[in-house]
Design a protein around this motif. Structure first.
Motif, short mmCIF file in Angstrom:
data_model
loop_
_atom_site.label_atom_id
_atom_site.label_comp_id
_atom_site.label_asym_id
_atom_site.label_seq_id
_atom_site.Cartn_x
_atom_site.Cartn_y
_atom_site.Cartn_z
N PRO A 86 47.70 46.68 26.14
CA PRO A 86 46.27 46.99 26.32
C PRO A 86 45.40 45.85 25.82
O PRO A 86 45.73 45.16 24.85
CB PRO A 86 46.09 48.26 25.48
N GLY A 87 44.28 45.63 26.52
CA GLY A 87 43.30 44.64 26.10
C GLY A 87 43.82 43.22 26.07
O GLY A 87 43.39 42.41 25.24
N SER A 88 44.72 42.86 26.99
CA SER A 88 45.37 41.55 26.94
C SER A 88 44.77 40.51 27.85
O SER A 88 45.07 39.32 27.71
CB SER A 88 46.86 41.70 27.29
N TYR A 89 43.91 40.89 28.81
CA TYR A 89 43.50 39.95 29.85
C TYR A 89 41.99 39.92 30.05
O TYR A 89 41.29 40.91 29.82
CB TYR A 89 44.19 40.29 31.17
N TYR A 94 41.60 49.02 33.72
CA TYR A 94 40.64 49.18 32.63
C TYR A 94 41.34 49.00 31.28
O TYR A 94 40.80 48.39 30.35
CB TYR A 94 40.00 50.57 32.70
N ALA A 95 42.58 49.51 31.18
CA ALA A 95 43.30 49.45 29.91
C ALA A 95 43.68 48.02 29.53
O ALA A 95 43.57 47.64 28.36
CB ALA A 95 44.55 50.33 29.98
N GLY A 135 35.77 41.94 30.73
CA GLY A 135 36.72 41.34 31.65
C GLY A 135 36.44 41.72 33.09
O GLY A 135 35.70 42.67 33.38
N LEU A 136 37.04 40.98 34.00
CA LEU A 136 36.76 41.14 35.43
C LEU A 136 37.96 41.74 36.15
O LEU A 136 39.10 41.38 35.89
CB LEU A 136 36.46 39.77 36.06
N LEU A 137 37.65 42.64 37.08
CA LEU A 137 38.64 43.19 38.00
C LEU A 137 38.27 42.74 39.41
O LEU A 137 37.13 42.91 39.84
CB LEU A 137 38.65 44.72 37.93
N PHE A 150 33.52 50.61 35.15
CA PHE A 150 33.26 49.27 35.65
C PHE A 150 31.86 49.18 36.25
O PHE A 150 31.30 50.17 36.72
CB PHE A 150 34.27 48.89 36.75
N THR A 151 31.31 47.98 36.24
CA THR A 151 30.08 47.68 36.96
C THR A 151 30.41 46.68 38.06
O THR A 151 30.95 45.61 37.79
CB THR A 151 29.02 47.06 36.03
N VAL A 152 30.13 47.06 39.30
CA VAL A 152 30.41 46.17 40.43
C VAL A 152 29.40 45.03 40.44
O VAL A 152 28.19 45.27 40.50
CB VAL A 152 30.38 46.95 41.76
N LEU A 153 29.88 43.81 40.38
CA LEU A 153 29.04 42.63 40.36
C LEU A 153 28.86 42.01 41.74
O LEU A 153 27.83 41.39 42.01
CB LEU A 153 29.64 41.57 39.42
N ALA A 154 29.85 42.16 42.60
CA ALA A 154 29.78 41.53 43.92
C ALA A 154 30.61 42.34 44.91
O ALA A 154 31.66 42.87 44.56
CB ALA A 154 30.29 40.09 43.86
#
Length: 363
Positions: free
Chosen positions: A178-181, A204-205, A211-213, A258-262
């Motif tokens: 968790p929280g690695s990237y 998310y985890a 961070g970005l998805l 999440f918040t969609v940025l693009a």
């Protein structure tokens, strides 16, 4: 080939019905019972036996395989596609897509904390890691890891394309790390997942706050999807289990933190729809090549007829390629022809204010 043929015939002895789960009567995305048949087709790439159906939810527009392949079915239909017989062929295809990989990396660059990093990036469904190798040259400050259920990720690590190649499921990795990237990418991965929403939870985890998805998936609302029907390559049956419209995906990302940025359509498009449809049609028309899931190998006359059919189709393939790249390509976005969409979203801290999304007719 003879050894493989014997193994496949043993597995097919009970018919293809054993490869499917029970039919679902509710949409796996929104829970609606208002479902309608959307598409029926066969395996147009490997030509393994079986028929496959896609249903569409009348409320949210989600398209999904119904009945869905079981774990046994997934193992059967994936076998010799990315590995085994198909490993060399697919490896060459993926290795030659450097321009596409570079565009993907460029789409993410403006949203990184720094223009080139530093950042740790996990590519989910990495295959043999060709995207990571290409993106690493575009984003030299980023360190790439890869995850895949096959041994491709480990091959990528040995080839130096990724720092670490993880073999297994994303949900299992999320528990361990968790929280690695700083970045997680899912390029044409979610449509293969049995439960896409669990995969979003895993993203998310493993992401750090902020961070970005990055998600690329086929767009079931593409006009090509209707125009080309079963010959539209992104349906890719029986591998593609879920096709979520972009509004559904955006809403679900917001719900999960999440918040969609693009949101990108033309940028995610791969200009192959017409040439791929032409090839699938020609390949379906031509007699089969030697495949181990066929009861017996084809004879010389059979092979000659296949070669003649494909040779006669070369003008069609050339014309389709020209239309894809010269005519339809520049107008892809304007005409709604994009065969995929890309979402770039930021992982917010728990409790942060996030925008909401409303899908017409859903919620």
């Amino acid at each position: 080939m003879a050894v493989l043929r014997a193994a496949y015939q043993r597995e097919l002895a009970d018919g293809t019905g054993v490869f499917f789960e029970a039919r679902q009567h509710r949409c796996p995305w929104c829970g609606s019972a208002r479902l309608g048949g959307w598409l029926r087709t066969t395996d147009l790439l490997q030509h393994k036996p079986g028929e496959f159906a896609l249903d569409r939810c009348h409320d949210c527009g989600h398209v999904f395989q119904n009945p869905r392949l079981s774990e046994r079915g997934l193992a059967f239909y994936y076998r010799d596609f990315y590995d085994g017989l198909g490993e060399e062929r697919l490896g060459g295809v993926f290795a030659g897509r450097t321009a596409s990989y570079r565009r993907r990396a460029e789409s993410v660059r403006p949203h990184l904390a720094g223009p080139t990093g530093p950042a740790e990036w996990l590519d989910v469904g990495t295959g043999h890691g060709h995207f990571c190798a290409s993106a690493g040259r575009t984003l030299p400050g980023v360190v790439f890891d890869g995850l895949d259920r096959s041994d491709g990720a480990q091959l990528a690590q040995r080839a130096g394309r990724v720092r670490h190649g993880h073999r297994g499921t994303f949900t299992d990795l999320a528990v361990r790390r968790p929280g690695s990237y700083d970045v997680v990418s899912m390029f044409h991965y979610l449509e293969h997942a049995t439960d896409p929403q669990e995969e979003l939870d895993a993203a998310y985890a493993v992401l750090r706050p902020g961070g970005l998805l990055v998600i690329d998936v086929p767009d079931p609302e593409s006009r090509y999807a209707r125009m080309l029907g079963r010959w539209w390559l992104p349906w890719l049956q029986p591998q593609h289990l879920h096709m979520a419209p972009v509004a559904n995906m955006s809403r679900r990302l917001a719900e999960k933190g999440f918040t969609v940025l693009a949101e990108e359509h033309a940028e995610a498009h791969d200009a192959v729809d017409l040439v791929a449809a032409a090839w699938l049609a020609l390949d379906a028309l031509a007699p089969r090549e030697d495949l181990p899931w066929l009861p017996e190998p084809p004879g010389a006359a059979h092979r000659a007829m296949r070669s003649a059919t494909l040779l006669a189709g070369v003008p069609l393939l050339l014309a389709a390629t020209l239309l894809d790249r010269v005519v339809a390509g520049p107008l892809t976005g304007r005409l709604g022809l994009a065969n995929a969409y890309r979402l770039i979203a930021r992982r917010e801290a728990p409790g942060a204010d996030r925008p909401s999304y409303t899908v017409p007719g859903y919620g």
